[in-house]
Enzyme design. Structure first.
Site, PDB file in Angstrom:
ATOM      1  N   ASP A 109      10.669  38.289  -6.200  1.00  0.00           N
ATOM      2  CA  ASP A 109      11.817  37.631  -6.589  1.00  0.00           C
ATOM      3  C   ASP A 109      12.752  38.407  -5.958  1.00  0.00           C
ATOM      4  O   ASP A 109      12.934  39.440  -6.690  1.00  0.00           O
ATOM      5  CB  ASP A 109      11.968  37.627  -8.348  1.00  0.00           C
ATOM      6  CG  ASP A 109      13.089  37.218  -8.971  1.00  0.00           C
ATOM      7  OD1 ASP A 109      13.785  37.240  -8.676  1.00  0.00           O
ATOM      8  OD2 ASP A 109      12.952  37.133 -10.172  1.00  0.00           O
ATOM      9  N   ASP A 118      10.375  35.143  -1.063  1.00  0.00           N
ATOM     10  CA  ASP A 118      10.196  34.212  -1.597  1.00  0.00           C
ATOM     11  C   ASP A 118       9.221  34.636  -3.048  1.00  0.00           C
ATOM     12  O   ASP A 118       8.009  35.582  -2.876  1.00  0.00           O
ATOM     13  CB  ASP A 118      10.145  32.945  -1.187  1.00  0.00           C
ATOM     14  CG  ASP A 118       9.636  32.136  -1.991  1.00  0.00           C
ATOM     15  OD1 ASP A 118      10.602  30.549  -1.248  1.00  0.00           O
ATOM     16  OD2 ASP A 118       9.032  31.131  -3.237  1.00  0.00           O
ATOM     17  N   TRP A 150      12.709  27.116   7.108  1.00  0.00           N
ATOM     18  CA  TRP A 150      14.019  27.799   7.495  1.00  0.00           C
ATOM     19  C   TRP A 150      13.697  29.126   8.657  1.00  0.00           C
ATOM     20  O   TRP A 150      14.185  29.413   9.328  1.00  0.00           O
ATOM     21  CB  TRP A 150      14.862  28.044   6.713  1.00  0.00           C
ATOM     22  CG  TRP A 150      15.681  27.454   5.985  1.00  0.00           C
ATOM     23  CD1 TRP A 150      15.478  25.567   5.986  1.00  0.00           C
ATOM     24  CD2 TRP A 150      17.397  27.232   5.188  1.00  0.00           C
ATOM     25  NE1 TRP A 150      16.476  25.135   5.495  1.00  0.00           N
ATOM     26  CE2 TRP A 150      17.413  25.809   5.569  1.00  0.00           C
ATOM     27  CE3 TRP A 150      17.928  27.844   4.947  1.00  0.00           C
ATOM     28  CZ2 TRP A 150      18.342  25.509   4.709  1.00  0.00           C
ATOM     29  CZ3 TRP A 150      18.959  27.577   4.040  1.00  0.00           C
ATOM     30  CH2 TRP A 150      19.524  26.743   3.938  1.00  0.00           C
ATOM     31  N   ASP A 153      18.366  29.528   0.100  1.00  0.00           N
ATOM     32  CA  ASP A 153      17.761  27.614   0.785  1.00  0.00           C
ATOM     33  C   ASP A 153      17.069  28.061  -1.560  1.00  0.00           C
ATOM     34  O   ASP A 153      15.862  27.066  -1.485  1.00  0.00           O
ATOM     35  CB  ASP A 153      17.389  26.790   1.522  1.00  0.00           C
ATOM     36  CG  ASP A 153      17.160  25.686   0.831  1.00  0.00           C
ATOM     37  OD1 ASP A 153      17.508  25.248   0.771  1.00  0.00           O
ATOM     38  OD2 ASP A 153      15.561  25.546   1.176  1.00  0.00           O
ATOM     39  N   LYS A 182      22.207  27.162  -0.462  1.00  0.00           N
ATOM     40  CA  LYS A 182      22.202  25.859  -1.181  1.00  0.00           C
ATOM     41  C   LYS A 182      23.060  25.803  -2.620  1.00  0.00           C
ATOM     42  O   LYS A 182      22.865  27.235  -3.548  1.00  0.00           O
ATOM     43  CB  LYS A 182      20.628  25.636  -1.685  1.00  0.00           C
ATOM     44  CG  LYS A 182      20.419  23.949  -2.210  1.00  0.00           C
ATOM     45  CD  LYS A 182      19.791  23.884  -1.854  1.00  0.00           C
ATOM     46  CE  LYS A 182      18.214  24.408  -2.368  1.00  0.00           C
ATOM     47  NZ  LYS A 182      16.744  24.011  -1.815  1.00  0.00           N
ATOM     48  N   GLY A 204       8.253  28.650   4.907  1.00  0.00           N
ATOM     49  CA  GLY A 204       8.774  28.776   5.766  1.00  0.00           C
ATOM     50  C   GLY A 204       9.681  27.949   6.974  1.00  0.00           C
ATOM     51  O   GLY A 204       9.828  27.980   7.899  1.00  0.00           O
TER      52      GLY A 204
HETATM   53  C1  LIG Z   1      13.639  24.571  -1.667  1.00  0.00           C
HETATM   54  S1  LIG Z   1      12.665  26.071  -1.830  1.00  0.00           S
HETATM   55  C2  LIG Z   1      12.832  27.344   0.102  1.00  0.00           C
HETATM   56  C3  LIG Z   1      12.344  25.788   1.528  1.00  0.00           C
HETATM   57  C4  LIG Z   1      12.880  27.395   2.755  1.00  0.00           C
HETATM   58  N1  LIG Z   1      14.195  27.171   2.740  1.00  0.00           N
HETATM   59  C5  LIG Z   1      12.366  26.190   3.505  1.00  0.00           C
HETATM   60  O1  LIG Z   1      12.546  25.934   4.733  1.00  0.00           O
HETATM   61  O2  LIG Z   1      10.830  25.931   4.006  1.00  0.00           O
HETATM   62  C6  LIG Z   1      12.633  27.283  -2.706  1.00  0.00           C
HETATM   63  C7  LIG Z   1      12.155  28.199  -2.939  1.00  0.00           C
HETATM   64  O3  LIG Z   1      12.875  29.503  -3.486  1.00  0.00           O
HETATM   65  C8  LIG Z   1      12.200  30.583  -3.801  1.00  0.00           C
HETATM   66  N2  LIG Z   1      12.692  31.254  -5.274  1.00  0.00           N
HETATM   67  C9  LIG Z   1      13.151  30.833  -6.572  1.00  0.00           C
HETATM   68  N3  LIG Z   1      13.020  31.735  -7.110  1.00  0.00           N
HETATM   69  C10 LIG Z   1      13.368  32.298  -6.347  1.00  0.00           C
HETATM   70  C11 LIG Z   1      14.078  34.537  -7.224  1.00  0.00           C
HETATM   71  N4  LIG Z   1      14.180  34.843  -8.169  1.00  0.00           N
HETATM   72  N5  LIG Z   1      13.197  34.815  -5.492  1.00  0.00           N
HETATM   73  C12 LIG Z   1      12.979  34.768  -4.392  1.00  0.00           C
HETATM   74  N6  LIG Z   1      12.507  33.072  -4.076  1.00  0.00           N
HETATM   75  C13 LIG Z   1      12.659  32.142  -4.860  1.00  0.00           C
HETATM   76  C14 LIG Z   1      10.910  29.330  -4.308  1.00  0.00           C
HETATM   77  O4  LIG Z   1       9.915  29.753  -5.040  1.00  0.00           O
HETATM   78  C15 LIG Z   1      10.738  28.251  -3.559  1.00  0.00           C
HETATM   79  O5  LIG Z   1       9.677  28.163  -2.722  1.00  0.00           O
END
Ligand SMILES: C[S@@+](CC[C@H](N)C(=O)[O-])C[C@H]1O[C@@H](n2cnc3c(N)ncnc32)[C@H](O)[C@@H]1O
Length: 245
Positions: free
Chosen positions: A91, A75, A57, A116, A156, A55
């Site tokens: 998802d 997420d 961002w 991200d 990203k 959370g």
């Molecule tokens: C680097 S983290 C994000 C950090 C976030 N921006 C923050 O500042 O707290 C990447 C996130 O992408 C999520 N993610 C990966 N594949 C996903 C999908 N298909 N749908 C939704 N979220 C996904 C992961 O669960 C992970 O929590």
């Protein structure tokens, strides 16, 4: 070894700063630095935050949009609530999750998408990178139809095969597409953010980012195969056995 130490030290420093500032993740500073440079999020905006856990961002985005705006986050993992945002679990590539996003929007257009997202890392770099790129293309396909004219899309990406092809696939939709590496992520050499500004939906032939990306990538990879194949050399040279052999 020394590089590794510096990398960890920098990471820890951002982590300490995040904690001191009340942010849940050091990644919050990446969005802050993107915002400082490009000013993508404004007061009153509606933002989609893809891959929002834990959370960080969402915290930064809700500060920027203020009371008049709001943030929808998605997420796979559940987040602690962030005031001023709706954080969904699901998802982003699944129709059910996409319908929930549409339901929250009630027809209102998004001003900015910030993604991200990063898939689970298996450790097989090529495969992880390929999965991550396809995921980014899917996020484009889902969210571009929801973006307002002039809106922005930040995502990203991991440097490697397919980056150029993905950039080419999304370029027709925006007046400006560039890569940016915030200070807070410079320690991670493979991570880079794609900043797409001024959405111009009428400029693109059709909206099929993943299809265009995969077509271009297949073309490149098959082209590379041909280029890398050994040259066929015709020669009249032949080996004659010596007498007695
Ligand atoms: C680097 S983290 C994000 C950090 C976030 N921006 C923050 O500042 O707290 C990447 C996130 O992408 C999520 N993610 C990966 N594949 C996903 C999908 N298909 N749908 C939704 N979220 C996904 C992961 O669960 C992970 O929590």
């Amino acid at each position: 070894m020394a590089d590794h130490w510096i990398e960890n030290h920098k990471r820890d420093s951002w982590r300490r700063q995040a904690k001191a500032s009340g942010y849940r993740a050091r990644s919050a500073f990446k969005l802050k630095q993107i915002q400082e440079r490009f000013g993508l999020i404004r007061q009153g905006d509606i933002i989609l935050d893809v891959g929002c856990h834990p959370g960080g961002w969402a915290q930064v985005a809700t500060e920027l949009v203020g009371k008049e705006g709001w943030v929808i986050g998605v997420d796979l993992e559940a987040c602690q609530p962030v005031e001023g945002s709706i954080l969904l679990v699901g998802d982003i590539t699944e129709p059910h999750t996409q319908e929930r996003v549409l339901h929250e929007l009630q027809g209102r257009p998004l001003n900015a998408v910030v993604s991200d997202i990063s898939p689970n890392i298996t450790g097989k770099w090529d495969m992880d990178q390929a999965v991550a790129m396809t995921l980014v293309a899917d996020v484009f396909d889902f969210s571009l139809p929801l973006l307002c004219k002039g809106g922005s899309f930040t995502s990203k990406m991991f440097q490697g095969v397919g980056v150029e092809e993905l950039i080419s696939a999304v370029k027709p939709f925006f007046s400006d597409v560039r890569r940016f590496s915030p200070h807070a992520s410079r320690n991670s050499s493979s991570e880079v953010y794609l900043i797409c500004r001024n959405f111009m939906p009428w400029k693109a032939r059709k909206l099929a980012v993943r299809e265009d990306y995969e077509k271009a990538l297949n073309l490149k990879l098959s082209g590379d195969d041909i280029a890398e194949a050994p040259d066929i050399v015709t020669s009249s040279f032949s080996v004659r056995k010596k007498k007695g052999e």
